[in-house]
Design an enzyme around this catalytic site. Structure first.
Site, PDB file in Angstrom:
ATOM      1  N   GLY A  98      38.821  40.468  37.462  1.00 39.29           N
ATOM      2  CA  GLY A  98      38.661  40.030  38.846  1.00 39.29           C
ATOM      3  C   GLY A  98      39.917  39.336  39.335  1.00 39.29           C
ATOM      4  O   GLY A  98      40.338  39.517  40.481  1.00 39.29           O
ATOM      5  N   ARG A 126      31.506  43.344  41.035  1.00 46.80           N
ATOM      6  CA  ARG A 126      31.808  41.955  41.429  1.00 46.80           C
ATOM      7  C   ARG A 126      32.252  41.899  42.892  1.00 46.80           C
ATOM      8  O   ARG A 126      32.886  42.823  43.392  1.00 46.80           O
ATOM      9  CB  ARG A 126      32.874  41.363  40.484  1.00 46.80           C
ATOM     10  CG  ARG A 126      32.311  41.262  39.066  1.00 46.80           C
ATOM     11  CD  ARG A 126      33.295  40.677  38.109  1.00 46.80           C
ATOM     12  NE  ARG A 126      33.624  39.311  38.438  1.00 46.80           N
ATOM     13  CZ  ARG A 126      34.604  38.629  37.843  1.00 46.80           C
ATOM     14  NH1 ARG A 126      35.324  39.222  36.901  1.00 46.80           N
ATOM     15  NH2 ARG A 126      34.840  37.393  38.183  1.00 46.80           N
ATOM     16  N   SER A 172      37.248  28.705  45.032  1.00 47.26           N
ATOM     17  CA  SER A 172      37.748  29.803  44.210  1.00 47.26           C
ATOM     18  C   SER A 172      39.262  29.878  44.237  1.00 47.26           C
ATOM     19  O   SER A 172      39.872  30.073  45.299  1.00 47.26           O
ATOM     20  CB  SER A 172      37.177  31.135  44.715  1.00 47.26           C
ATOM     21  OG  SER A 172      37.919  32.203  44.164  1.00 47.26           O
ATOM     22  N   GLN A 174      40.931  32.206  42.910  1.00 42.55           N
ATOM     23  CA  GLN A 174      41.332  33.595  43.136  1.00 42.55           C
ATOM     24  C   GLN A 174      41.443  33.883  44.622  1.00 42.55           C
ATOM     25  O   GLN A 174      42.413  34.499  45.070  1.00 42.55           O
ATOM     26  CB  GLN A 174      40.314  34.547  42.497  1.00 42.55           C
ATOM     27  CG  GLN A 174      40.305  34.462  40.987  1.00 42.55           C
ATOM     28  CD  GLN A 174      39.300  35.413  40.353  1.00 42.55           C
ATOM     29  OE1 GLN A 174      38.636  36.181  41.037  1.00 42.55           O
ATOM     30  NE2 GLN A 174      39.195  35.362  39.048  1.00 42.55           N
ATOM     31  N   ASP A 322      35.116  28.449  33.551  1.00 44.80           N
ATOM     32  CA  ASP A 322      35.119  29.467  32.488  1.00 44.80           C
ATOM     33  C   ASP A 322      34.613  28.920  31.151  1.00 44.80           C
ATOM     34  O   ASP A 322      34.340  29.683  30.226  1.00 44.80           O
ATOM     35  CB  ASP A 322      36.533  30.040  32.301  1.00 44.80           C
ATOM     36  CG  ASP A 322      36.960  30.854  33.516  1.00 44.80           C
ATOM     37  OD1 ASP A 322      36.083  31.314  34.265  1.00 44.80           O
ATOM     38  OD2 ASP A 322      38.174  31.014  33.721  1.00 44.80           O
ATOM     39  N   ARG A 353      26.646  34.779  34.128  1.00 45.43           N
ATOM     40  CA  ARG A 353      26.764  33.858  32.986  1.00 45.43           C
ATOM     41  C   ARG A 353      25.667  32.806  32.932  1.00 45.43           C
ATOM     42  O   ARG A 353      25.531  32.140  31.890  1.00 45.43           O
ATOM     43  CB  ARG A 353      28.152  33.198  32.961  1.00 45.43           C
ATOM     44  CG  ARG A 353      29.213  34.168  32.504  1.00 45.43           C
ATOM     45  CD  ARG A 353      30.553  33.521  32.265  1.00 45.43           C
ATOM     46  NE  ARG A 353      31.515  34.513  31.816  1.00 45.43           N
ATOM     47  CZ  ARG A 353      32.825  34.446  32.005  1.00 45.43           C
ATOM     48  NH1 ARG A 353      33.341  33.415  32.651  1.00 45.43           N
ATOM     49  NH2 ARG A 353      33.614  35.402  31.551  1.00 45.43           N
ATOM     50  N   ARG A 395      33.664  35.949  27.175  1.00 44.68           N
ATOM     51  CA  ARG A 395      33.382  34.524  26.931  1.00 44.68           C
ATOM     52  C   ARG A 395      31.973  34.309  26.372  1.00 44.68           C
ATOM     53  O   ARG A 395      31.735  33.356  25.627  1.00 44.68           O
ATOM     54  CB  ARG A 395      33.603  33.704  28.200  1.00 44.68           C
ATOM     55  CG  ARG A 395      35.048  33.786  28.700  1.00 44.68           C
ATOM     56  CD  ARG A 395      35.455  32.627  29.553  1.00 44.68           C
ATOM     57  NE  ARG A 395      36.642  32.961  30.323  1.00 44.68           N
ATOM     58  CZ  ARG A 395      37.882  32.944  29.847  1.00 44.68           C
ATOM     59  NH1 ARG A 395      38.113  32.607  28.595  1.00 44.68           N
ATOM     60  NH2 ARG A 395      38.915  33.271  30.620  1.00 44.68           N
TER      61      ARG A 395
END
Ligand code: S3P
Length: 435
Positions: A98, A126, A172, A174, A322, A353, A395
């Site tokens: 991503g 995503r 975010s 990103q 993360d 997650r 992860r």
């Protein structure tokens, strides 16, 4: 058993040794992207040679960046395009990443040609609307061609953009970085407001490469004035604290352990894992600290008497987003409850997650409550080994292998191949410590 399954069992002795985790994933992506546009040549040290970051490196080579290999794969020289990238002939493969896709979209949207990007099945589900919306409000033309609405593959028709002032709907890094990268190629001032502080690697790299960028005193507003020139400058990528986190938790839960992790990035927007583990009673010492653009140092973790539960504060969430699966593992071994809320972003990572962490913790006998935006783990139940899926999420795989190191019996994680997206060499490190 499938070759991408890994089995571990309860350790009868502590984990002891010294590990050098590979380079930081977030920084490696950004070094490749900025390096591709830079003027001149620069040596890169300790680049993360994982599938995700190698895909970004290849993508930048498709734009004309040259990579001259050196003594080992992590070290090479980049010769940038000096802001004259060429149109990629083939669609860009972002694999599982991503970060790669979202950051590159920011750059490609502002370049004078058409490009295509695609990814694996996880990446194709995503959300990309979060970067498409701000980039389109700068004048970008981006088509999300995926089966799922607003998802990859992306077709980007590069345009000359207009700057915006954008308030991020979610914390975010990103999205912030996609807008800032587009902004650096756009005439005028592009400004991003973030609701909470997120990792600041893009801003630090802007400073490293001489790109003018200003940050408000509270750290929430970042602006860049374009178009910029990027002066190539040698760089060393520190070790990835997100990879180190697995060993920090392993050494905290397996009795009689002492692990030292060398040259780990300690960026204050990434190091809440240390703060939270210490609050849980972990024994962590840091030495040999230094800063070269990014702070780094050596971390030693010794097994504490007992971990205890904690409440993770909302403003800590972006700083350890993360690491939440592995923190949840530590929480299952702690006395008392650990609350993780305001973490709805976990639902749109490489796997959901929240669901995958809760499901696997329960498979091992942990007492966990699931919420839409997080979970509460009631620690102290005796965990037993289990056969679990990683859901193709690196992860999740590594977190539950750590959990298996102190659970009764043996623990098998299926579909572990994706560990290579962030931590090449993980299996070797694991084998060295447990053999
Ligand atoms: C990253 C930002 C985070 C993080 C991801 C890497 C980055 O994602 O989860 O692994 O390098 O900017 P979000 O920006 O979606 O929170």
């Amino acid at each position: 058993m499938a070759t991408d399954s890994i089995t571990v069992s309860k350790q009868t002795h502590g984990l002891r040794g010294t590990i050098t985790v590979p380079g930081d994933k977030s920084i490696s992506h950004r070094v490749a992207i900025l390096g591709a546009l830079s003027e001149g040549s620069m040596r890169v040290r300790n680049y993360l040679c994982s599938e995700d970051c190698l895909n970004t490196l290849k993508a930048m080579q498709q734009l004309g960046m040259q990579v001259i290999p050196e003594d080992c794969p992590q070290n090479f020289t980049i010769i940038g395009t000096g802001m004259q990238p060429k149109e990629p002939r083939l669609a860009i493969d972002c694999g599982n990443s991503g970060t790669g896709m979202r950051l590159m979209a920011g750059v490609l949207a502002a370049l004078p040609f058409t490009s295509r990007m695609f990814g694996d099945s996880s990446l194709s589900s995503r959300p990309m609307k979060r970067i498409i919306d701000p980039l389109c409000s700068m004048g970008a033309v981006i088509h999300a061609l995926g089966e799922k609405n607003g998802c990859a593959p992306l077709l980007i028709e590069g345009k000359s953009l207009t700057p915006i002032h954008y308030s991020l709907p979610m914390a975010s890094a990103q999205v912030k970085s996609a807008v800032l990268l587009a902004g650096m190629l756009t005439k005028g001032e592009t400004k991003v407001h973030q609701p909470a502080i997120t990792r600041d690697h893009t801003e630090r790299l802007f400073a490293h490469f001489g790109i003018p960028c200003s940050i408000s005193a509270d750290g929430l507003d970042i602006s860049v004035s374009g178009p910029v020139t990027i002066s190539a400058k040698d760089i060393t990528v520190p070790g990835d604290i997100s990879s180190a986190a697995f060993w920090m938790v392993a050494a905290s839960i397996v009795p009689d352990s002492e692990l030292t992790l060398l040259n780990v990035g300690l960026n204050p927007t990434r190091n809440a894992i240390i703060t939270v583990l210490r609050r849980m009673g972990a024994d962590i010492t840091i030495c040999n600290e230094s800063t070269e653009g990014e702070p780094y140092g050596d971390i030693t973790v010794r097994t504490p008497q007992q971990l205890r539960g904690t409440e993770i504060k909302p403003d800590e969430i972006p700083n350890l987003i993360d690491e939440i699966p592995v923190i949840a593992v530590a929480a299952a071994y702690a006395a008392g409850s650990t609350t993780i809320r305001d973490a709805g972003e976990l639902r749109v990572k490489e796997s959901d997650r929240i669901a995958t962490t809760v499901g696997n913790l329960r498979a091992m006998g942990a007492d966990v409550e699931e919420y839409e935006d997080g979970m509460v783990i009631h620690g102290g139940t005796r965990l037993h080994g289990a056969e679990m899926d990683s859901y193709g999420d690196h992860r999740i795989a590594m977190s539950f292998l750590m959990a298996g190191l102190n659970a009764e019996g043996s623990t098998t994680l299926h579909r572990c191949a994706n560990i290579n997206t962030s931590y090449p060499g993980f299996r070797t490190h694991l084998q060295t410590l447990i053999s």
